[in-house]
Design an enzyme around this catalytic site. Structure first.
Site, PDB file in Angstrom:
ATOM      1  N   TYR A 142       0.823  -1.213   0.000  1.00 33.55           N
ATOM      2  CA  TYR A 142       0.000   0.000   0.000  1.00 33.55           C
ATOM      3  C   TYR A 142       0.862   1.269   0.000  1.00 33.55           C
ATOM      4  O   TYR A 142       0.392   2.349  -0.329  1.00 33.55           O
ATOM      5  CB  TYR A 142      -0.947   0.030   1.203  1.00 33.55           C
ATOM      6  CG  TYR A 142      -2.051  -1.026   1.150  1.00 33.55           C
ATOM      7  CD1 TYR A 142      -2.261  -1.765  -0.003  1.00 33.55           C
ATOM      8  CD2 TYR A 142      -2.866  -1.262   2.235  1.00 33.55           C
ATOM      9  CE1 TYR A 142      -3.249  -2.736  -0.066  1.00 33.55           C
ATOM     10  CE2 TYR A 142      -3.866  -2.228   2.180  1.00 33.55           C
ATOM     11  CZ  TYR A 142      -4.049  -2.959   1.024  1.00 33.55           C
ATOM     12  OH  TYR A 142      -5.027  -3.917   0.964  1.00 33.55           O
ATOM     13  N   LYS A 193       3.426 -15.421   1.571  1.00 35.87           N
ATOM     14  CA  LYS A 193       3.434 -16.240   0.345  1.00 35.87           C
ATOM     15  C   LYS A 193       4.887 -16.427  -0.090  1.00 35.87           C
ATOM     16  O   LYS A 193       5.318 -15.887  -1.112  1.00 35.87           O
ATOM     17  CB  LYS A 193       2.614 -15.552  -0.758  1.00 35.87           C
ATOM     18  CG  LYS A 193       1.121 -15.529  -0.497  1.00 35.87           C
ATOM     19  CD  LYS A 193       0.378 -16.745  -0.994  1.00 35.87           C
ATOM     20  CE  LYS A 193       0.450 -16.918  -2.491  1.00 35.87           C
ATOM     21  NZ  LYS A 193      -0.106 -18.238  -2.903  1.00 35.87           N
ATOM     22  N   ASP A 226      -2.792 -17.899   1.383  1.00 37.67           N
ATOM     23  CA  ASP A 226      -4.015 -18.350   0.709  1.00 37.67           C
ATOM     24  C   ASP A 226      -4.642 -19.540   1.422  1.00 37.67           C
ATOM     25  O   ASP A 226      -5.839 -19.558   1.714  1.00 37.67           O
ATOM     26  CB  ASP A 226      -3.752 -18.665  -0.777  1.00 37.67           C
ATOM     27  CG  ASP A 226      -2.555 -19.573  -0.997  1.00 37.67           C
ATOM     28  OD1 ASP A 226      -1.746 -19.742  -0.053  1.00 37.67           O
ATOM     29  OD2 ASP A 226      -2.419 -20.122  -2.099  1.00 37.67           O
ATOM     30  N   ASP A 250      -5.317  -7.081   5.534  1.00 40.10           N
ATOM     31  CA  ASP A 250      -6.539  -6.364   5.170  1.00 40.10           C
ATOM     32  C   ASP A 250      -7.632  -7.384   4.827  1.00 40.10           C
ATOM     33  O   ASP A 250      -8.773  -7.293   5.294  1.00 40.10           O
ATOM     34  CB  ASP A 250      -6.221  -5.494   3.935  1.00 40.10           C
ATOM     35  CG  ASP A 250      -7.229  -4.380   3.741  1.00 40.10           C
ATOM     36  OD1 ASP A 250      -8.180  -4.288   4.534  1.00 40.10           O
ATOM     37  OD2 ASP A 250      -7.059  -3.594   2.788  1.00 40.10           O
ATOM     38  N   ASP A 254     -10.871  -9.067   7.441  1.00 36.40           N
ATOM     39  CA  ASP A 254     -12.284  -8.974   7.052  1.00 36.40           C
ATOM     40  C   ASP A 254     -12.949 -10.351   7.037  1.00 36.40           C
ATOM     41  O   ASP A 254     -14.111 -10.490   7.401  1.00 36.40           O
ATOM     42  CB  ASP A 254     -12.429  -8.316   5.664  1.00 36.40           C
ATOM     43  CG  ASP A 254     -12.566  -6.799   5.771  1.00 36.40           C
ATOM     44  OD1 ASP A 254     -12.254  -6.258   6.859  1.00 36.40           O
ATOM     45  OD2 ASP A 254     -12.982  -6.165   4.789  1.00 36.40           O
TER      46      ASP A 254
END
Ligand code: NAD
Length: 370
Positions: A142, A193, A226, A250, A254
């Site tokens: 970001y 990852k 993942d 992020d 959620d």
């Protein structure tokens, strides 16, 4: 008794409505010798724009720096949709996070027994769930440079975002994760990852070394982000503290939020580095939800996320562990008694508004504190 300096920033929409319920708790705790809280209040977001044409003033920022903790309501709303980008309501929150260098974002996902049926998952998967997603908040893709869109001149454009992490950034968020786990179920799951990303390789390496060097007493597991997401919905109770980078955090936070049912229930904390002298961290506590313009002013907002954010503040900024436990228990007891705001309403429950929910939690807290 030490004085705890709190800056209250209610913000816009339902922000002031839910903050009012926390103010009652603070006043009661002050009056009953359960802490000495010194509070100041400021404008942030759209309400600050209306008064000062900025989303937070330098004077309020100075108060935030001087405070032991900031309690933040919510900002935004359609009224400010067309204000200039740099002074949009959310810019006030981003400035607080940036200037206070709040790099660790804690989002607990706790399923209250009375609400287990509100989850999208089966009751047995989420009943008794109590995990924390710890997201790195100031680095990664970001913020990394270059961040560009280039016209290639052949009818094509190329967009670039840069995922970048230095050792110190991974180490400091890792340290928060291990310290948190020590106060909980003593387990950290690190997600990245490393199979496809260099930042993942470094993340894995730094976490492993930090664990070996300083936190061997804590269990450390690694998962690819993942499959970690898959595990979060398959068997969420296997986790205690999940630590991950800004982007994965992020998304994973959620996902974890939805395990618990309602947006009106979710608190969060953002912490900075410990002060060299006092060891105190800069801190901001806020509900995960926004300003809910659709219900603002109606007196029906659920104040639990805001009250639970204050409980986190008691625990993490002021080490008032018994008080934090009691406040969280007070919320659970009130829900057990079938008292609900509209967003978490269920058959057979009694529907109340913001003020009555706040009053009922305060009454339960008083009983538990007696
Ligand atoms: P929102 O969280 O404000 O609302 C989403 C839905 O959940 C709405 O239907 C709302 O009524 C409901 N809801 C949220 N909190 C509730 C509560 N405490 N009790 C009962 N119901 C609740 O998200 P949105 O609608 O996407 O955004 C509205 C505004 O808030 C926008 O301007 C957005 O930019 C802003 N926002 C601010 C923050 C923040 O201040 N941290 C976070 C998210 C969104």
């Amino acid at each position: 008794m030490p004085t705890h300096k709190l800056l209250l920033l209610p913000g816009d929409g339902i922000g002031p409505e839910v903050m009012a319920e926390v103010k009652k708790l603070i006043a009661w705790m002050n009056a009953h010798g359960m802490g000495t809280f010194e509070t100041e209040e400021g404008l942030v977001g759209g309400s600050c724009y209306d008064a000062h044409k900025v989303s937070i003033t330098d004077a309020t920022m100075a108060k935030a720096h001087a405070a032991d903790a900031v309690l933040f309501g919510a900002v935004g709303g359609p009224k400010w949709d067309s204000v200039p980008y740099e002074v949009r309501p959310e810019a006030g929150l981003l400035r607080l996070r940036k200037d206070l260098a709040l790099y660790a974002n804690l989002r607990p996902a706790v399923t209250y027994p009375a609400l287990a049926d509100a989850s999208a998952l089966k009751r047995e998967l989420v009943e008794g769930l109590d995990i924390i997603i710890l997201r790195e908040l100031t680095g990664g893709v970001y913020f990394g440079e270059p961040k560009t869109i280039t016209d290639l001149g052949n009818g094509q454009k190329r967009a670039v975002d840069t995922q970048v992490y230095d050792t110190y950034e991974i180490e400091r968020i890792g340290r928060v994760a291990f310290e948190l786990a020590r106060k909980r179920k003593n387990k950290v799951t690190s997600m990245e990852k490393r199979n496809v990303m260099k930042t993942g390789v470094l993340w894995h390496e730094v976490m492993t070394q930090l664990h070996q060097r300083e936190f061997k007493d804590v269990t450390l597991e690694h998962q690819l982000a993942d499959s970690g997401g898959m595990q979060l919905v398959k068997n969420p109770k296997q986790f205690d503290v999940v630590v991950t980078d800004n982007l994965f955090g992020d998304m994973l936070s959620d996902i974890a939020a939805m395990l618990t049912g309602s947006l009106g229930m979710l608190p969060s904390a953002s912490l900075g580095a410990p002060d060299g002298k006092t060891g105190k961290r800069k801190a901001l506590y806020e509900p995960v939800h926004g300003s809910a313009p659709d219900i603002a002013g109606k007196g029906i907002a659920n104040p639990i996320a805001m009250i639970a954010s204050f409980a986190m503040c008691l625990r993490y900024s002021f080490n008032l562990v018994k008080e934090a436990d009691d406040l969280e228990k007070a919320i659970a007891n009130v829900l057990d008694k079938g008292i609900r705001t509209g967003d978490i309403m269920a058959d057979g429950a009694r529907q109340v508004g913001t003020v009555e929910m706040g009053d009922t939690i305060l009454a339960e807290f008083k009983t538990l504190s007696a």
